[in-house]
Design a protein around this motif. Structure first.
Motif, PDB file in Angstrom:
ATOM      1  N   ASN A 185     -10.894  14.449   6.532  1.00  0.00           N
ATOM      2  CA  ASN A 185     -10.789  12.987   6.557  1.00  0.00           C
ATOM      3  C   ASN A 185     -11.821  12.321   5.656  1.00  0.00           C
ATOM      4  OD1 ASN A 185      -8.599  11.992   8.064  1.00  0.00           O
ATOM      5  ND2 ASN A 185      -9.573  12.808   9.919  1.00  0.00           N
ATOM      6  N   GLU A 186     -12.147  13.005   4.566  1.00  0.00           N
ATOM      7  CA  GLU A 186     -13.088  12.418   3.616  1.00  0.00           C
ATOM      8  C   GLU A 186     -12.378  12.037   2.321  1.00  0.00           C
ATOM      9  OE1 GLU A 186     -15.798  11.527   4.666  1.00  0.00           O
ATOM     10  OE2 GLU A 186     -16.557  12.937   6.155  1.00  0.00           O
ATOM     11  N   MET A 187     -11.059  12.155   2.311  1.00  0.00           N
ATOM     12  CA  MET A 187     -10.281  11.693   1.160  1.00  0.00           C
ATOM     13  C   MET A 187      -8.983  11.107   1.689  1.00  0.00           C
ATOM     14  SD  MET A 187      -8.863  13.823  -2.159  1.00  0.00           S
ATOM     15  CE  MET A 187     -10.256  13.695  -3.266  1.00  0.00           C
ATOM     16  N   LEU A 188      -8.525  10.032   1.058  1.00  0.00           N
ATOM     17  CA  LEU A 188      -7.262   9.417   1.452  1.00  0.00           C
ATOM     18  C   LEU A 188      -6.150  10.455   1.337  1.00  0.00           C
ATOM     19  CD1 LEU A 188      -7.779   6.118  -0.516  1.00  0.00           C
ATOM     20  CD2 LEU A 188      -7.508   6.234   1.962  1.00  0.00           C
ATOM     21  N   ASN A 189      -5.266  10.522   2.312  1.00  0.00           N
ATOM     22  CA  ASN A 189      -4.142  11.433   2.191  1.00  0.00           C
ATOM     23  C   ASN A 189      -2.952  10.727   1.544  1.00  0.00           C
ATOM     24  OD1 ASN A 189      -2.545  10.121   4.177  1.00  0.00           O
ATOM     25  ND2 ASN A 189      -3.689  11.171   5.792  1.00  0.00           N
ATOM     26  N   VAL A 190      -1.903  11.489   1.287  1.00  0.00           N
ATOM     27  CA  VAL A 190      -0.771  10.948   0.548  1.00  0.00           C
ATOM     28  C   VAL A 190      -0.106   9.798   1.306  1.00  0.00           C
ATOM     29  CG1 VAL A 190       1.462  11.517  -0.448  1.00  0.00           C
ATOM     30  CG2 VAL A 190      -0.413  13.135  -0.608  1.00  0.00           C
ATOM     31  N   ASP A 191      -0.019   9.933   2.623  1.00  0.00           N
ATOM     32  CA  ASP A 191       0.601   8.861   3.411  1.00  0.00           C
ATOM     33  C   ASP A 191      -0.207   7.569   3.330  1.00  0.00           C
ATOM     34  OD1 ASP A 191       2.752  10.339   4.199  1.00  0.00           O
ATOM     35  OD2 ASP A 191       1.764  11.130   5.990  1.00  0.00           O
ATOM     36  N   ASP A 192      -1.522   7.702   3.342  1.00  0.00           N
ATOM     37  CA  ASP A 192      -2.371   6.512   3.187  1.00  0.00           C
ATOM     38  C   ASP A 192      -2.058   5.808   1.865  1.00  0.00           C
ATOM     39  OD1 ASP A 192      -3.851   7.039   5.538  1.00  0.00           O
ATOM     40  OD2 ASP A 192      -5.209   8.380   4.462  1.00  0.00           O
ATOM     41  N   VAL A 193      -2.031   6.595   0.787  1.00  0.00           N
ATOM     42  CA  VAL A 193      -1.826   6.014  -0.542  1.00  0.00           C
ATOM     43  C   VAL A 193      -0.448   5.351  -0.616  1.00  0.00           C
ATOM     44  CG1 VAL A 193      -1.805   6.457  -3.028  1.00  0.00           C
ATOM     45  CG2 VAL A 193      -3.325   7.771  -1.551  1.00  0.00           C
ATOM     46  N   LYS A 194       0.546   6.036  -0.067  1.00  0.00           N
ATOM     47  CA  LYS A 194       1.901   5.487  -0.043  1.00  0.00           C
ATOM     48  C   LYS A 194       1.955   4.181   0.730  1.00  0.00           C
ATOM     49  CE  LYS A 194       5.526   7.634   1.520  1.00  0.00           C
ATOM     50  NZ  LYS A 194       6.227   8.739   2.225  1.00  0.00           N
ATOM     51  N   GLU A 195       1.298   4.182   1.871  1.00  0.00           N
ATOM     52  CA  GLU A 195       1.295   2.983   2.723  1.00  0.00           C
ATOM     53  C   GLU A 195       0.611   1.810   2.023  1.00  0.00           C
ATOM     54  OE1 GLU A 195      -0.640   3.597   6.520  1.00  0.00           O
ATOM     55  OE2 GLU A 195      -0.969   1.422   6.721  1.00  0.00           O
TER      56      GLU A 195
ATOM     57  N   LYS B  21      -9.533   0.942   4.759  1.00  0.00           N
ATOM     58  CA  LYS B  21      -9.756  -0.439   5.201  1.00  0.00           C
ATOM     59  C   LYS B  21     -10.167  -1.330   4.040  1.00  0.00           C
ATOM     60  CE  LYS B  21     -10.672  -0.172  10.107  1.00  0.00           C
ATOM     61  NZ  LYS B  21     -11.491   1.016  10.453  1.00  0.00           N
ATOM     62  N   ARG B  22     -11.103  -0.837   3.248  1.00  0.00           N
ATOM     63  CA  ARG B  22     -11.600  -1.659   2.133  1.00  0.00           C
ATOM     64  C   ARG B  22     -10.496  -1.920   1.120  1.00  0.00           C
ATOM     65  NH1 ARG B  22     -15.690   1.277  -0.607  1.00  0.00           N
ATOM     66  NH2 ARG B  22     -16.118  -0.621  -1.766  1.00  0.00           N
ATOM     67  N   LEU B  23      -9.686  -0.882   0.843  1.00  0.00           N
ATOM     68  CA  LEU B  23      -8.592  -1.059  -0.111  1.00  0.00           C
ATOM     69  C   LEU B  23      -7.567  -2.066   0.395  1.00  0.00           C
ATOM     70  CD1 LEU B  23      -7.698   2.430  -1.557  1.00  0.00           C
ATOM     71  CD2 LEU B  23      -7.906   0.310  -2.853  1.00  0.00           C
ATOM     72  N   GLN B  24      -7.184  -1.913   1.664  1.00  0.00           N
ATOM     73  CA  GLN B  24      -6.171  -2.820   2.199  1.00  0.00           C
ATOM     74  C   GLN B  24      -6.634  -4.263   2.117  1.00  0.00           C
ATOM     75  OE1 GLN B  24      -5.554  -0.638   5.829  1.00  0.00           O
ATOM     76  NE2 GLN B  24      -3.456  -0.103   5.266  1.00  0.00           N
ATOM     77  N   LEU B  25      -7.920  -4.480   2.391  1.00  0.00           N
ATOM     78  CA  LEU B  25      -8.443  -5.840   2.355  1.00  0.00           C
ATOM     79  C   LEU B  25      -8.517  -6.371   0.923  1.00  0.00           C
ATOM     80  CD1 LEU B  25      -9.531  -8.101   4.111  1.00  0.00           C
ATOM     81  CD2 LEU B  25     -11.823  -7.180   3.796  1.00  0.00           C
ATOM     82  N   VAL B  26      -9.045  -5.557   0.022  1.00  0.00           N
ATOM     83  CA  VAL B  26      -9.227  -6.056  -1.341  1.00  0.00           C
ATOM     84  C   VAL B  26      -7.867  -6.291  -2.007  1.00  0.00           C
ATOM     85  CG1 VAL B  26      -9.371  -3.897  -2.696  1.00  0.00           C
ATOM     86  CG2 VAL B  26     -10.759  -5.869  -3.347  1.00  0.00           C
ATOM     87  N   LEU B  27      -6.864  -5.486  -1.640  1.00  0.00           N
ATOM     88  CA  LEU B  27      -5.541  -5.686  -2.231  1.00  0.00           C
ATOM     89  C   LEU B  27      -4.874  -6.961  -1.731  1.00  0.00           C
ATOM     90  CD1 LEU B  27      -3.996  -2.119  -2.559  1.00  0.00           C
ATOM     91  CD2 LEU B  27      -5.149  -3.522  -4.265  1.00  0.00           C
ATOM     92  N   LEU B  28      -5.170  -7.340  -0.475  1.00  0.00           N
ATOM     93  CA  LEU B  28      -4.665  -8.617   0.026  1.00  0.00           C
ATOM     94  C   LEU B  28      -5.209  -9.760  -0.831  1.00  0.00           C
ATOM     95  CD1 LEU B  28      -4.986  -8.228   3.897  1.00  0.00           C
ATOM     96  CD2 LEU B  28      -2.893  -8.514   2.581  1.00  0.00           C
ATOM     97  N   HIS B  29      -6.480  -9.665  -1.144  1.00  0.00           N
ATOM     98  CA  HIS B  29      -7.094 -10.712  -1.970  1.00  0.00           C
ATOM     99  C   HIS B  29      -6.577 -10.664  -3.400  1.00  0.00           C
ATOM    100  CE1 HIS B  29     -10.086 -12.379   0.856  1.00  0.00           C
ATOM    101  NE2 HIS B  29     -10.016 -11.181   1.412  1.00  0.00           N
ATOM    102  N   ASP B  30      -6.448  -9.435  -3.953  1.00  0.00           N
ATOM    103  CA  ASP B  30      -5.932  -9.288  -5.325  1.00  0.00           C
ATOM    104  C   ASP B  30      -4.517  -9.856  -5.447  1.00  0.00           C
ATOM    105  OD1 ASP B  30      -8.258  -8.004  -5.996  1.00  0.00           O
ATOM    106  OD2 ASP B  30      -7.365  -6.018  -6.316  1.00  0.00           O
ATOM    107  N   ARG B  31      -3.667  -9.459  -4.494  1.00  0.00           N
ATOM    108  CA  ARG B  31      -2.248  -9.822  -4.594  1.00  0.00           C
ATOM    109  C   ARG B  31      -2.039 -11.318  -4.450  1.00  0.00           C
ATOM    110  NH1 ARG B  31      -0.274  -4.929  -0.622  1.00  0.00           N
ATOM    111  NH2 ARG B  31      -0.364  -3.250  -2.160  1.00  0.00           N
ATOM    112  N   THR B  32      -2.849 -11.968  -3.626  1.00  0.00           N
ATOM    113  CA  THR B  32      -2.668 -13.405  -3.409  1.00  0.00           C
ATOM    114  C   THR B  32      -3.515 -14.228  -4.368  1.00  0.00           C
ATOM    115  OG1 THR B  32      -4.387 -13.244  -1.727  1.00  0.00           O
ATOM    116  CG2 THR B  32      -2.102 -13.224  -0.960  1.00  0.00           C
TER     117      THR B  32
END
Ligand code: ATP
Ligand code: MG
Lengths: 269, 91
Positions: A185-195, B21-32
């Motif tokens: 759990n120290e790297m994003l998995n494929v499902d994370d990236v897809k999501e 978490k950080r990616l999901q948040l920053v992408l919300l800001h980027d996209r909007t």
């Protein structure tokens, strides 16, 4: 000829666009398709080197659009695989040496003779990117399971969504995944990236030393028998042709080394 | 957690969760195209407007970007209203 035009792009540099383009080109031509690869990274030519064709360049894409030679003269046929040809980038010019309109013209010409044209896009979102996508109706987004390249991929997805010519939705390749890190759990998995990116997955390519050694030699990894990354890229090529190839199980890892030995020993406790 | 993880004092929360978490948040800001700072400015103005009408606290005011259906993003505000003073007195 149906002449599909596919651009391989990423936003961020160094994520594996050129490696992917070279390998998919070789794999698709091994599957019997006539494939032309275009190096759109003018000024930073590399696709020739990855393919091992660097010694055979006489003319390049800028010579073609400036009508210093015929398209046929600039195309380099691969001696190992006659179905494969490369249109090299110019090394001493910049991205403005070709316009999107000229790119479309070149591709239309190539479509007459080739089944598939793959364009290796430069990093960035400026002129070089605009040239590379101008003629494409399909796109492959390459990303690494890492925050910067995923953010940049999202930006590219947005830009592709707003182009004013017809394009089908982009497909995703997650490159350089390290299963031992994913497991921890120290790297994003494929499902994370897809999501996170919300686009369809075309394939997953492991971080693999055989990519480096094969690139050293100018032999795409798909030509080797024992390359895990090569196998993943061959699978991707078949998916591009519409085959339903199951995703490789990367969890059966080749985890060696003393540390992982101890980890395995202790893992059950 | 394996024994080794315990031996090496690994935390429960892994870096992957941080990345996501950080990616999901920053992408919300980027996209909007709403930078973090702008959201903060909005929050302050929302506070000013709403507090003209009801009693609210800046500290409990939340204004966030959130993913909703169809890949759309919503601006979601959560504005708890303080109890009216006379209510407290009546109790
Ligand atoms: N799956 C992989 N495993 C190991 N190394 C890889 C893998 N994919 C790419 N690499 C290495 O990463 C480096 C960058 O790859 P490549 O040149 O294909 O990226 P790029 O996206 O084309 O870069 P640029 O944006 O500069 O054009 C190269 O050294 C390549 O060998
Ligand atoms: Mg490249």
């Amino acid at each position: 000829m149906d002449g599909r035009v596919i651009v391989v792009t990423s936003g961020k540099g160094g994520v594996g666009k050129t490696t992917t383009t070279a390998n998919l080109g070789m794999a698709l031509s091994n599957l019997g398709k006539k494939v032309a690869l275009i190096d759109a990274d003018i000024g930073l030519r590399n696709l020739d080197l990855v393919l091992g064709l660097e010694n055979r360049i006489v003319y390049d894409i800028v010579d073609v659009v400036e009508e210093k030679c015929k398209l046929k003269q600039a195309l380099i046929k691969d001696k190992r695989q006659p179905n494969l040809a490369l249109l090299p980038a110019a090394q001493t010019r910049d991205k403005s040496a070709v316009t999107p309109e000229q790119m479309i013209e070149v591709c239309n010409e190539l479509k007459k003779e080739f089944d598939i044209i793959i364009i290796d896009c430069p990093a960035g979102i400026e002129q070089g990117f605009k040239n590379a996508i101008a003629a494409a109706t399909e796109s492959i987004i390459v990303t690494n399971p890492e925050v910067s390249s995923i953010r940049d991929a999202d930006r590219i997805i947005g830009l592709l969504d707003s182009v004013d010519h017809e394009m089908i939705p982009p497909k995703l390749i997650v490159n350089r995944i390290r299963m031992e890190m994913v497991k921890e759990n120290e790297m994003l998995n494929v499902d994370d990236v897809k999501e996170i990116l919300g686009i369809d997955l075309l394939g997953v390519v492991p971080d693999d030393e055989s990519i480096i050694t094969s690139t050293n030699k100018g032999i795409p990894a798909v030509m080797l028998d024992n390359s895990l990354a090569g196998q993943a890229l061959k699978d991707i090529a078949r998916r591009l042709l519409g085959e339903n190839v199951p995703f490789m199980d990367l969890t059966k890892d080749n985890n060696t080394g003393i540390f992982s030995f101890f980890k395995k020993l202790f893992a059950k406790s | 957690m394996s024994l080794l993880d315990i031996l090496f004092g690994k935390k429960e929360k892994t870096s992957k969760e941080d990345a996501k978490k950080r990616l999901q948040l920053v992408l919300l800001h980027d996209r909007t195209e709403i930078p973090f700072e702008k959201l903060d400015m909005m929050k302050k103005e929302i506070f000013e407007v709403v507090s003209k009408y009801v009693d609210i606290d800046m500290s409990s005011l939340e204004v966030n970007l959130e993913n909703i259906e169809d890949g759309k993003v919503a601006l979601v505000a959560n504005i708890p209203i303080n109890k009216r003073k006379n209510d407290n007195q009546n109790n």
